[in-house]
Design a protein around this motif. Structure first.
Motif, PDB file in Angstrom:
ATOM      1  N   GLU A 169       0.948  -1.472  -0.020  1.00 19.42           N
ATOM      2  CA  GLU A 169      -0.024  -0.036   0.183  1.00 19.42           C
ATOM      3  C   GLU A 169       0.948   1.229  -0.185  1.00 19.42           C
ATOM      4  O   GLU A 169       0.649   1.992  -0.993  1.00 19.42           O
ATOM      5  CB  GLU A 169      -0.985   0.230   1.305  1.00 19.42           C
ATOM      6  N   ALA A 170       2.056   1.364   1.237  1.00 21.13           N
ATOM      7  CA  ALA A 170       3.311   2.563   0.807  1.00 21.13           C
ATOM      8  C   ALA A 170       3.749   2.530  -0.571  1.00 21.13           C
ATOM      9  O   ALA A 170       3.570   3.248  -1.332  1.00 21.13           O
ATOM     10  CB  ALA A 170       3.668   2.094   2.440  1.00 21.13           C
ATOM     11  N   ILE A 171       4.085   1.645  -0.835  1.00 21.57           N
ATOM     12  CA  ILE A 171       4.556   1.263  -1.908  1.00 21.57           C
ATOM     13  C   ILE A 171       3.954   1.962  -3.267  1.00 21.57           C
ATOM     14  O   ILE A 171       4.387   2.905  -4.267  1.00 21.57           O
ATOM     15  CB  ILE A 171       4.950   0.054  -2.967  1.00 21.57           C
ATOM     16  N   LYS A 172       2.645   1.782  -3.849  1.00 22.53           N
ATOM     17  CA  LYS A 172       1.656   1.953  -4.509  1.00 22.53           C
ATOM     18  C   LYS A 172       1.034   3.367  -4.526  1.00 22.53           C
ATOM     19  O   LYS A 172       0.544   4.318  -5.084  1.00 22.53           O
ATOM     20  CB  LYS A 172       0.102   1.280  -4.025  1.00 22.53           C
ATOM     21  N   ALA A 173       1.108   4.064  -2.929  1.00 21.12           N
ATOM     22  CA  ALA A 173       1.030   4.980  -2.651  1.00 21.12           C
ATOM     23  C   ALA A 173       1.756   6.539  -3.661  1.00 21.12           C
ATOM     24  O   ALA A 173       1.898   7.536  -3.393  1.00 21.12           O
ATOM     25  CB  ALA A 173       0.501   5.443  -1.274  1.00 21.12           C
ATOM     26  N   VAL A 174       3.082   5.866  -3.430  1.00 16.73           N
ATOM     27  CA  VAL A 174       4.437   7.258  -3.590  1.00 16.73           C
ATOM     28  C   VAL A 174       4.958   6.608  -4.953  1.00 16.73           C
ATOM     29  O   VAL A 174       5.250   5.357  -4.841  1.00 16.73           O
ATOM     30  CB  VAL A 174       5.655   7.613  -2.259  1.00 16.73           C
ATOM     31  N   LYS A 181      14.489  11.054  -1.559  1.00 12.94           N
ATOM     32  CA  LYS A 181      15.404   9.884  -1.110  1.00 12.94           C
ATOM     33  C   LYS A 181      14.834   9.703   0.368  1.00 12.94           C
ATOM     34  O   LYS A 181      14.847   9.371   1.673  1.00 12.94           O
ATOM     35  CB  LYS A 181      16.699  10.866  -0.490  1.00 12.94           C
ATOM     36  N   MET A 182      12.785   9.521   0.116  1.00 10.08           N
ATOM     37  CA  MET A 182      12.629   8.278   1.357  1.00 10.08           C
ATOM     38  C   MET A 182      11.800   7.690   0.841  1.00 10.08           C
ATOM     39  O   MET A 182      11.518   7.148  -0.341  1.00 10.08           O
ATOM     40  CB  MET A 182      11.175   9.743   1.735  1.00 10.08           C
ATOM     41  N   LEU A 183      11.788   6.301   1.733  1.00 11.26           N
ATOM     42  CA  LEU A 183      10.989   5.351   1.806  1.00 11.26           C
ATOM     43  C   LEU A 183       9.967   4.598   2.023  1.00 11.26           C
ATOM     44  O   LEU A 183       9.821   4.962   3.645  1.00 11.26           O
ATOM     45  CB  LEU A 183      11.789   4.125   2.589  1.00 11.26           C
ATOM     46  N   PRO A 184       8.996   4.844   1.189  1.00 11.23           N
ATOM     47  CA  PRO A 184       7.594   4.113   2.151  1.00 11.23           C
ATOM     48  C   PRO A 184       7.491   3.805   3.058  1.00 11.23           C
ATOM     49  O   PRO A 184       7.773   2.487   2.172  1.00 11.23           O
ATOM     50  CB  PRO A 184       6.971   4.339   0.993  1.00 11.23           C
ATOM     51  N   LEU A 185       6.833   3.253   4.419  1.00 12.17           N
ATOM     52  CA  LEU A 185       6.975   2.311   5.223  1.00 12.17           C
ATOM     53  C   LEU A 185       5.708   1.527   4.952  1.00 12.17           C
ATOM     54  O   LEU A 185       5.667   0.170   4.957  1.00 12.17           O
ATOM     55  CB  LEU A 185       7.647   2.483   6.229  1.00 12.17           C
ATOM     56  N   SER A 214      22.561   4.757   2.577  1.00  9.56           N
ATOM     57  CA  SER A 214      22.715   4.693   1.557  1.00  9.56           C
ATOM     58  C   SER A 214      21.789   3.258   1.678  1.00  9.56           C
ATOM     59  O   SER A 214      21.851   2.203   0.537  1.00  9.56           O
ATOM     60  CB  SER A 214      24.358   3.867   1.774  1.00  9.56           C
ATOM     61  N   LYS A 215      21.618   3.182   3.065  1.00 15.03           N
ATOM     62  CA  LYS A 215      20.140   1.823   2.572  1.00 15.03           C
ATOM     63  C   LYS A 215      19.272   2.291   2.112  1.00 15.03           C
ATOM     64  O   LYS A 215      18.306   0.957   1.806  1.00 15.03           O
ATOM     65  CB  LYS A 215      20.474   1.298   4.531  1.00 15.03           C
ATOM     66  N   ILE A 216      19.111   3.535   2.427  1.00 13.33           N
ATOM     67  CA  ILE A 216      17.297   3.502   2.059  1.00 13.33           C
ATOM     68  C   ILE A 216      17.430   3.799   0.398  1.00 13.33           C
ATOM     69  O   ILE A 216      16.802   3.180   0.110  1.00 13.33           O
ATOM     70  CB  ILE A 216      17.097   4.901   2.179  1.00 13.33           C
ATOM     71  N   GLU A 217      18.533   3.696   0.002  1.00 15.26           N
ATOM     72  CA  GLU A 217      18.505   3.803  -1.383  1.00 15.26           C
ATOM     73  C   GLU A 217      18.557   2.503  -1.799  1.00 15.26           C
ATOM     74  O   GLU A 217      17.806   1.948  -3.617  1.00 15.26           O
ATOM     75  CB  GLU A 217      19.915   4.761  -1.309  1.00 15.26           C
ATOM     76  N   ALA A 218      19.257   1.683  -1.549  1.00 12.01           N
ATOM     77  CA  ALA A 218      19.162   0.421  -2.082  1.00 12.01           C
ATOM     78  C   ALA A 218      17.534  -0.362  -1.576  1.00 12.01           C
ATOM     79  O   ALA A 218      17.444  -1.009  -2.599  1.00 12.01           O
ATOM     80  CB  ALA A 218      19.939  -0.666  -1.107  1.00 12.01           C
ATOM     81  N   ALA A 219      17.093   0.081  -0.343  1.00  7.82           N
ATOM     82  CA  ALA A 219      15.546  -0.698  -0.084  1.00  7.82           C
ATOM     83  C   ALA A 219      14.687  -0.053  -1.371  1.00  7.82           C
ATOM     84  O   ALA A 219      13.725   0.006  -1.127  1.00  7.82           O
ATOM     85  CB  ALA A 219      15.419  -0.067   1.166  1.00  7.82           C
ATOM     86  N   LEU A 220      15.143   1.574  -1.581  1.00  6.75           N
ATOM     87  CA  LEU A 220      13.781   2.081  -2.981  1.00  6.75           C
ATOM     88  C   LEU A 220      14.215   1.026  -4.103  1.00  6.75           C
ATOM     89  O   LEU A 220      13.609   1.055  -4.764  1.00  6.75           O
ATOM     90  CB  LEU A 220      14.423   3.467  -3.058  1.00  6.75           C
ATOM     91  N   LYS A 275      15.410  -2.286  -4.246  1.00  8.02           N
ATOM     92  CA  LYS A 275      14.430  -3.308  -4.668  1.00  8.02           C
ATOM     93  C   LYS A 275      12.862  -3.101  -4.255  1.00  8.02           C
ATOM     94  O   LYS A 275      12.566  -4.095  -4.802  1.00  8.02           O
ATOM     95  CB  LYS A 275      14.705  -4.092  -3.082  1.00  8.02           C
ATOM     96  N   ALA A 276      12.738  -1.947  -3.486  1.00 12.58           N
ATOM     97  CA  ALA A 276      11.023  -2.262  -3.292  1.00 12.58           C
ATOM     98  C   ALA A 276      10.220  -1.973  -4.796  1.00 12.58           C
ATOM     99  O   ALA A 276       9.480  -2.149  -5.012  1.00 12.58           O
ATOM    100  CB  ALA A 276      11.038  -0.604  -2.763  1.00 12.58           C
TER     101      ALA A 276
END
Length: 651
Positions: free
Chosen positions: A153-158, A167-171, A211-217, A219-220
């Motif tokens: 739901e978070a990935i779809k919203a943003v 540079k923000m990861l929707p959680l 660095s981990k936020i960018e990697a998670a983005l 991947k997500a």
């Protein structure tokens, strides 16, 4: 019977002495209110501490010490926690000691570098430790990026481009509240941007390493296909309920508001604006025509067309932009101006919105001013070293007029801002008058021209001279009145910077004379004139060598033998440059510095051609010659030089 509290209002009767023990508050209470305290043996005690104060507090210690005592330490603790700084937190967490903190704070005071940056440069902190301290300082939760997983739901919203730019990861997304992970706790304005652009109730933030936020983005969003503008427009094309007719004579305001806030329209406008910022566009155009609605953006001085949205969405799109820039959506007959301010990646992006009513709706142009991208540094604007040395000498003079000339969009403002940034010292007062103020620079007093209330360059300049300035920037010399005041300012000991619209440097002298400025005033005040143009740089990734045709060489007014041994390049187009072949722009410059011979020639009424011939005879190179230097260096193409310097040859 009543036990005096530490906050007893009668306590101040003993100003210095009873500060430590809480108990002496009782004796002073008895002194001013003698009739009110008829307790048996007590009056004997207050009689002694009434004046001596210092020796007696030990006696009443036998009374009620237990209650007031704990109140003081608690108050002290609160005061300490209220002023906890990052440095104190780092010491409390055991990452550095007091001696290291004192050393770091001293260096921070001397260098104006942030305390955390100094600690990391010294190797005292790592990124995880700094984030832990930042989380405690700002009262935010620290996320273990290896354990969290964004919800669908978070990935779809943003949208992906929005998440990557900010540079923000929707959680997670729950009850219209979006939770994101960010790396910069000071960039809280970005949360407001997200809330407004997504149209949700609240955005809450947690901390994590960049660095981990960018990697998670990566991947997500790897499993989801990024929705392009074309995909979104295709889905909107079928929704005929969202729109009006071509001429839009009668419009229901409630319907307009509903359309402007509709999720698909909001998403489309966000996508277009963020794409413009990402591609470093200077302007984004929304243009209504009878049978179509165009969206274009200007990148490196040239307009490029985007996928056009359906015509019936014109009103919804224009209304959404007006809502974002706080304009009146009900007013569709008059021009309006507004602004949208975004905070992307820690950089402030200022968007100036201009709305113009037309036959088929409202034409909107959004000027994008990305302060983080514009490096106001004379060393970074592409000025050749020989001109740079002379220009620095010219702007460092105590008085006179320095002019920068060229057509609209030639980079004159950037050059002058770069000069003022270099001269922006605590010992000098710098004031500017501009139409409009494009970039806000710390340390400069900037005045916005407003013709509606008769605040013109001339009237503003008169007021500025009463402000005790050292250096003055006048946005443009448009008329004789402004020119005369600028000249008077320079004659009275001020350095004045301004711009003109002429084809080259010698032509500026003729322009001033045509305005009515006396030649002797020009020679007495003008110290130098810089003419400039901007040409597009060839993309370094897809740069390719080629052999020019005879016609192309003739366009440069050169003969084949002049180009023998020279290399020519062009950009084939690649993903890095959006298949344009160009990436960024560079300046070409011509500098005319006043000397005695030139002043004599101007005083005698020398024409532009005579001035140009004199400067060429002294080795001064014009815009075409400087352009050829850039061409032979492989920076730009033949077409760019011909397009930007042809007027120089004809003038």
């Amino acid at each position: 019977m009543a036990t005096p509290t530490p906050n007893d209002p009668k306590k101040p009767a003993q100003p210095g002495q009873p500060a430590k023990p809480g108990q002496p508050a009782k004796p002073p209470a008895a002194q001013p209110g003698q009739p009110a305290k008829p307790q048996g043996a007590q009056p004997a005690k207050p009689a002694q501490p009434a004046k001596p104060g210092a020796a007696q507090p030990a006696k009443p210690a036998a009374g009620p010490p237990a209650k007031p005592q704990p109140a003081k330490p608690v108050a002290k603790k609160k005061e300490k926690s209220a002023v906890r700084t990052l440095g104190v937190i780092l010491v409390d967490l055991g990452f550095i000691d007091d001696a290291q903190l004192a050393s770091i704070e001293e260096e921070a005071r001397q260098t104006d570098i942030h305390l955390d940056r100094i600690a990391m440069d010294r190797g005292l902190l790592n990124e995880d430790q700094l984030l832990q301290a930042m989380a405690e300082l700002h009262g935010m939760a620290l996320v273990n990026m290896d354990e969290v997983k964004p919800t669908p739901e978070a990935i779809k919203a943003v949208p992906q481009n929005m998440a990557e730019l900010y540079k923000m990861l929707p959680l997670k997304m729950e009850a219209d509240v979006l939770t994101v992970v960010m790396s910069d706790p000071n960039n809280l304005m970005a949360l407001d941007d997200l809330r407004n652009m997504l149209g949700i109730r609240q955005v809450t933030a947690q901390l994590g390493p960049l660095s981990k936020i960018e990697a998670a983005l990566a991947k997500a969003y790897s499993t989801t296909k990024e929705e392009s503008i074309g995909d979104l427009i295709a889905s909107l094309a079928s929704d005929m309920d969202m729109g009006f007719g071509k001429r839009e004579n009668s419009i229901d305001i409630a319907s307009v508001e509903e359309m402007a806030n509709a999720a698909p329209v909001r998403k489309l406008v966000n996508m277009v604006l963020l794409m413009g910022i990402k591609d470093h566009a200077s302007d984004i155009h929304f243009e209504p025509f009878e049978d179509e609605f165009k969206m274009r953006y200007r990148c490196d001085g040239v307009l490029y067309e985007m996928v056009p949205p359906p015509r019936h969405l014109a009103t919804a799109i224009s209304s959404r932009i007006k809502v974002m820039s706080n304009l009146d959506i009900a007013e569709r007959r008059l021009p309006q101006d507004g602004r949208i301010e975004l905070n992307i990646g820690g950089n402030t992006v200022d968007m100036r919105v201009s709305v113009l009513p037309t036959m088929f709706g409202e034409s909107i142009v959004v000027r994008v001013l990305d302060k983080g991208r514009v490096g106001l540094d004379l060393d970074k604007i592409g000025m050749p070293q020989d001109i740079l040395v002379q220009f620095r000498e010219m702007i460092s003079k105590p008085n006179g007029i320095s002019l920068v000339t060229g057509p609209t969009g030639a980079g004159k403002t950037t050059t002058l801002y770069s000069a003022l940034s270099e001269l922006n010292l605590i010992t000098d007062k710098l004031i500017t008058t501009e139409d409009p103020v494009e970039y806000e620079i710390e340390g400069l007093i900037q005045c916005q021209i407003n013709h509606e209330i008769d605040l013109t360059f001339a009237s503003a300049l008169r007021a500025i001279l009463r402000q005790d300035p050292d250096k003055i920037l006048v946005g443009e010399i448009r008329d004789l009145e402004t020119a005369q005041i600028a000249i008077q300012a320079s004659l009275t000991g001020h350095m004045v910077f301004s711009t003109l619209h002429t084809n080259d440097a010698p032509g500026s002298v003729t322009r001033l004379r045509d305005m009515g400025v006396e030649p002797f005033l020009i020679t007495a005040t003008v110290e130098g004139i810089l003419a400039q143009r901007l040409v597009r740089r060839i993309c370094p990734v897809c740069k390719t060598e080629f052999e020019p045709s005879r016609d192309q060489i003739m366009e440069l007014n050169l003969k084949p033998e002049d180009t023998r041994g020279k290399k020519f390049y062009f950009g084939e187009g690649c993903d890095k440059c959006n298949n344009l072949g160009f990436k960024g722009r560079t300046g070409i410059y011509e500098l005319l510095v006043m000397n005695d011979d030139l002043r004599d020639l101007i005083s005698k009424g020398g024409s532009t051609d005579q001035l140009r011939a004199y400067t060429r005879s002294k080795g001064n190179r014009g815009l075409r010659e400087r352009g050829l230097d850039a061409l032979f260096s492989g920076l730009t193409t033949i077409d760019e030089i011909v397009r930007e310097t042809v007027l120089d040859e004809e003038s």
